[in-house]
Design a protein around this motif. Structure first.
Motif, PDB file in Angstrom:
ATOM      1  N   TYR A  33     -13.401  -0.840 -22.989  1.00  0.00           N
ATOM      2  CA  TYR A  33     -12.491  -0.092 -22.120  1.00  0.00           C
ATOM      3  C   TYR A  33     -11.924   1.120 -22.848  1.00  0.00           C
ATOM      4  O   TYR A  33     -11.884   2.219 -22.302  1.00  0.00           O
ATOM      5  CB  TYR A  33     -11.358  -0.999 -21.640  1.00  0.00           C
ATOM      6  N   LEU A  34     -11.498   0.922 -24.093  1.00  0.00           N
ATOM      7  CA  LEU A  34     -10.937   2.023 -24.872  1.00  0.00           C
ATOM      8  C   LEU A  34     -11.964   3.133 -25.066  1.00  0.00           C
ATOM      9  O   LEU A  34     -11.645   4.315 -24.908  1.00  0.00           O
ATOM     10  CB  LEU A  34     -10.441   1.507 -26.231  1.00  0.00           C
ATOM     11  N   ALA A  35     -13.184   2.773 -25.365  1.00  0.00           N
ATOM     12  CA  ALA A  35     -14.243   3.771 -25.550  1.00  0.00           C
ATOM     13  C   ALA A  35     -14.488   4.539 -24.254  1.00  0.00           C
ATOM     14  O   ALA A  35     -14.588   5.769 -24.258  1.00  0.00           O
ATOM     15  CB  ALA A  35     -15.529   3.106 -26.025  1.00  0.00           C
ATOM     16  N   ALA A  36     -14.549   3.820 -23.130  1.00  0.00           N
ATOM     17  CA  ALA A  36     -14.813   4.468 -21.844  1.00  0.00           C
ATOM     18  C   ALA A  36     -13.647   5.348 -21.401  1.00  0.00           C
ATOM     19  O   ALA A  36     -13.852   6.446 -20.885  1.00  0.00           O
ATOM     20  CB  ALA A  36     -15.103   3.413 -20.780  1.00  0.00           C
ATOM     21  N   SER A  37     -12.422   4.885 -21.619  1.00  0.00           N
ATOM     22  CA  SER A  37     -11.265   5.635 -21.117  1.00  0.00           C
ATOM     23  C   SER A  37     -10.870   6.813 -21.996  1.00  0.00           C
ATOM     24  O   SER A  37     -10.227   7.746 -21.526  1.00  0.00           O
ATOM     25  CB  SER A  37     -10.067   4.701 -20.930  1.00  0.00           C
ATOM     26  N   THR A  44     -15.890   3.508 -33.223  1.00  0.00           N
ATOM     27  CA  THR A  44     -14.512   3.901 -33.494  1.00  0.00           C
ATOM     28  C   THR A  44     -13.553   3.069 -32.650  1.00  0.00           C
ATOM     29  O   THR A  44     -12.518   2.606 -33.149  1.00  0.00           O
ATOM     30  CB  THR A  44     -14.303   5.403 -33.199  1.00  0.00           C
ATOM     31  N   ALA A  45     -13.885   2.855 -31.385  1.00  0.00           N
ATOM     32  CA  ALA A  45     -13.042   2.045 -30.507  1.00  0.00           C
ATOM     33  C   ALA A  45     -12.944   0.615 -31.031  1.00  0.00           C
ATOM     34  O   ALA A  45     -11.860   0.020 -31.032  1.00  0.00           O
ATOM     35  CB  ALA A  45     -13.587   2.064 -29.084  1.00  0.00           C
ATOM     36  N   VAL A  46     -14.057   0.064 -31.508  1.00  0.00           N
ATOM     37  CA  VAL A  46     -14.054  -1.286 -32.076  1.00  0.00           C
ATOM     38  C   VAL A  46     -13.131  -1.338 -33.288  1.00  0.00           C
ATOM     39  O   VAL A  46     -12.334  -2.264 -33.447  1.00  0.00           O
ATOM     40  CB  VAL A  46     -15.490  -1.737 -32.444  1.00  0.00           C
ATOM     41  N   ARG A  47     -13.214  -0.315 -34.149  1.00  0.00           N
ATOM     42  CA  ARG A  47     -12.368  -0.276 -35.348  1.00  0.00           C
ATOM     43  C   ARG A  47     -10.891  -0.177 -34.979  1.00  0.00           C
ATOM     44  O   ARG A  47     -10.042  -0.851 -35.565  1.00  0.00           O
ATOM     45  CB  ARG A  47     -12.779   0.867 -36.264  1.00  0.00           C
TER      46      ARG A  47
END
Length: 110
Positions: A33-37, A44-47
């Motif tokens: 969700y963070l990567a998409a938004s 990077t979003a995973v980190r």
């Protein structure tokens, strides 16, 4: 700044005191969700999510020990450190302790 229970390390993490299989260290759907938004690359979003999970999984004891070391390294004296840590404790969220099924039932049913 990964803490003692770094969710990026598959050999560590989960809920201390929890028996059985370790829980997923962080919600993978949150990273997606963070990567998409935000348009962040997936790694990077995973980190970012892993770092946040580490931050919020720190116990009171871990926080107090870590902050004491950090403040001592900045040449602060104990008589300055204790009031600072006490004030910071009121502003932080800490991980819930691991609860047994019996404890969970008592919360729900009394």
């Amino acid at each position: 700044m990964p803490g003692p229970r770094d969710p990026r390390d598959p050999g560590r993490g989960g809920n201390p005191g929890q028996s059985g299989a370790l829980a997923d260290p962080f919600p993978r759907d949150l990273a997606r969700y963070l990567a998409a938004s935000t348009g962040l690359p997936q790694p990077t979003a995973v980190r970012v999510v892993a770092d946040m999970a580490t931050y919020f999984s720190e116990t009171v004891e871990e926080f107090v020990r870590r902050r004491h070391v950090e403040l001592r390294q900045r040449q602060r004296k104990n008589h300055e450190i204790w009031p600072l840590i006490a004030a910071e404790l009121g502003q932080r969220r800490f991980a819930a302790p691991g609860l047994s099924e019996r404890q969970l039932r008592r919360i729900v049913y009394g």
